[in-house]
Design a protein around this motif. Structure first.
Motif, PDB file in Angstrom:
ATOM      1  N   ALA A   1     -12.119  -3.263   1.075  1.00 59.11           N
ATOM      2  CA  ALA A   1     -11.113  -2.432   1.725  1.00 59.11           C
ATOM      3  C   ALA A   1     -11.008  -2.765   3.209  1.00 59.11           C
TER       4      ALA A   1
ATOM      5  N   PHE B   1      -7.689  -3.607   6.508  1.00 60.72           N
ATOM      6  CA  PHE B   1      -6.242  -3.659   6.782  1.00 60.72           C
ATOM      7  C   PHE B   1      -5.991  -4.494   8.020  1.00 60.72           C
TER       8      PHE B   1
ATOM      9  N   MET C   1      -4.246  -4.603  -3.209  1.00 61.14           N
ATOM     10  CA  MET C   1      -5.448  -3.771  -3.258  1.00 61.14           C
ATOM     11  C   MET C   1      -5.320  -2.765  -4.408  1.00 61.14           C
TER      12      MET C   1
ATOM     13  N   PRO D   1      -2.491  -3.374   3.838  1.00 65.70           N
ATOM     14  CA  PRO D   1      -3.857  -3.338   3.300  1.00 65.70           C
ATOM     15  C   PRO D   1      -4.370  -4.730   2.919  1.00 65.70           C
TER      16      PRO D   1
ATOM     17  N   LEU E   1      -1.803   5.679   2.741  1.00 66.02           N
ATOM     18  CA  LEU E   1      -2.838   4.780   3.264  1.00 66.02           C
ATOM     19  C   LEU E   1      -2.448   4.217   4.633  1.00 66.02           C
ATOM     20  N   ARG E   2      -1.208   3.761   4.739  1.00 65.25           N
ATOM     21  CA  ARG E   2      -0.797   3.169   6.024  1.00 65.25           C
ATOM     22  C   ARG E   2      -0.824   4.229   7.137  1.00 65.25           C
TER      23      ARG E   2
ATOM     24  N   ALA F   1      -4.377   4.763   8.268  1.00 65.41           N
ATOM     25  CA  ALA F   1      -4.836   3.658   9.136  1.00 65.41           C
ATOM     26  C   ALA F   1      -4.246   3.821  10.536  1.00 65.41           C
TER      27      ALA F   1
ATOM     28  N   GLY G   1       0.823  -1.199   0.000  1.00 64.58           N
ATOM     29  CA  GLY G   1       0.000   0.000   0.000  1.00 64.58           C
ATOM     30  C   GLY G   1       0.859   1.251   0.000  1.00 64.58           C
TER      31      GLY G   1
ATOM     32  N   GLN H   1      -7.138   2.127  -2.667  1.00 58.83           N
ATOM     33  CA  GLN H   1      -6.221   2.598  -1.610  1.00 58.83           C
ATOM     34  C   GLN H   1      -6.435   4.093  -1.337  1.00 58.83           C
TER      35      GLN H   1
END
Ligand SMILES: Cc1ncc(COP(=O)(O)O)c(C=O)c1O
Length: 359
Positions: free
Chosen positions: A228, A230, A252, A87, A64-65, A68, A60, A257
């Motif tokens: 979607a 994680f 993903m 992800p 995105l990380r 999260a 990812g 993402q």
């Protein structure tokens, strides 16, 4: 071929036909699929990212990380580096493949709750391991167990495991060399009780060793159609899973993402969705009680776990005759044979129709 149980939903088809025959149409409360719109911010982010010709990264984007990790910190008091997030193409694929990805196999037990989402069992079978449903870890004795699933709030019962209970699971697992995978896909839907993550310092004492928390955007953000989710937790486990997932092409899509990062940063739409479910639950619950159903657990999550004291299939029929379709409790284990699972995932109009029919 790998031996898997029959897909249980096929058994519900005749009762679905019965419910569909109601003159005012079926009220389908048998599955937990979102029915409200995908939030506008999420759709815009998907559209903005649609020019995506190249391969996405299995790991990812950092964006995105970080989203999260930021959401875990902001909403759930979990402090973790964005490097320890991976992800998922929806959380179901992970539940089904985790034992295989961890190398669990023949002669080993994968442990999950007595009343549970059926995919924990499926995942054990796909790996060639032995599925083992129990709520009593201590009865396993000195056996080394590679993987234990917990799920709070629970599907199907809506039961919340308090921090003290989860602490005991973590310490048992650390003594027995087990990985604890905590399926937290309903964590934002606490009603009478607030769920806590396995990664919260009150549960794990600040160390994520041996722990994985699995999250989904399906219910919080109506993104079931995007696929979607994680997983976050133990750095060593995340790196191991990343290596295997890279080889297996578990990636993903890039636009998803981007949409998921925006969804995780935005709490406003999640609060609106929570309020919709709360309102539906508030009218459906007393209507079921007045009609003779007792509601158990159900202090969080998307389901009412109900019983009128008879066999679950009889209850499904009684409600199907009123045009209301629910899920029999035995889909989730033998311990559910006297209950039905009633989802609050229907439109306000359909929930009102159910309430009228129960009167
Ligand atoms: C307990 C539990 N885990 C995982 C999932 C899978 O969710 P998704 O694959 O949409 O993230 C579900 C779906 O209903 C569920 O109830």
């Amino acid at each position: 071929m790998i031996g898997l149980p029959d897909f249980p939903w096929d058994r519900l088809t005749p009762l679905k036909t019965l419910a569909q025959a109601h003159p005012d149409g079926i009220v389908d409360l048998s599955v937990g699929t979102p029915v409200d719109p995908v939030p506008a911010v999420v759709r815009q982010a998907l559209a903005d990212a649609s020019d995506s010709p190249g391969y996405p990264l299995t790991y990812g984007t950092e964006r995105l990380r970080s989203a999260a990790a930021g959401w875990l910190r902001r909403r759930h008091g979990v402090v973790l580096d964005q490097a320890n997030v991976l992800p998922l193409i929806g959380s179901k694929e992970f539940v089904a493949w985790l034992p295989t990805l961890l190398g669990v196999g023949r002669g080993q037990r994968v442990v999950f709750p007595e009343l549970a989402y059926p995919t924990y069992d499926v995942g054990a079978r796909l790996a060639g391991a032995e599925p083992y449903a129990t709520d009593g870890l201590f009865a396993l004795g000195p056996e080394q167990v590679p993987l234990v699933w917990v799920n709070s709030p629970s599907n199907p019962s809506g039961k919340v495991l308090p921090a003290e209970h989860l602490r005991k699971v973590v310490s048992w697992a650390r003594e027995h060399g087990a990985v604890v995978a905590s399926d937290e896909c309903y964590i934002e839907l606490g009603w009478e009780e607030q769920p806590v993550s396995i990664l919260h310092p009150d549960v794990c004492g600040g160390s994520h060793e041996g722990l994985l928390a699995v999250h989904s955007l399906s219910k919080r953000s109506n993104m079931a159609g995007y696929r979607a989710g994680f997983v976050a937790g133990d750095p060593a486990l995340i790196q191991r899973l990343l290596e295997v997932r890279k080889h297996a092409g578990m990636l993903m899509p890039g636009p998803v993402q981007a949409a998921m990062a925006v969804a995780l940063d935005d709490d406003e739409h999640a609060e609106e969705q929570r309020a919709r479910y709360a309102a539906r639950r508030e009218v459906l619950r007393p209507a079921l009680e007045a009609a003779g159903w007792r509601i158990e657990h159900s202090t969080a999550g998307l389901y009412l776990w109900a019983s009128d004291g008879t066999d679950c299939w009889k209850q499904v029929r009684t409600l199907a005759e009123k045009g209301i379709l629910v899920a029999p409790g035995d889909f989730y284990g033998k311990a559910g044979s006297a209950h039905v699972r009633i989802a609050v995932t229907a439109s306000d109009e359909r929930i009102s129709a159910a309430v009228r029919r129960l009167q």
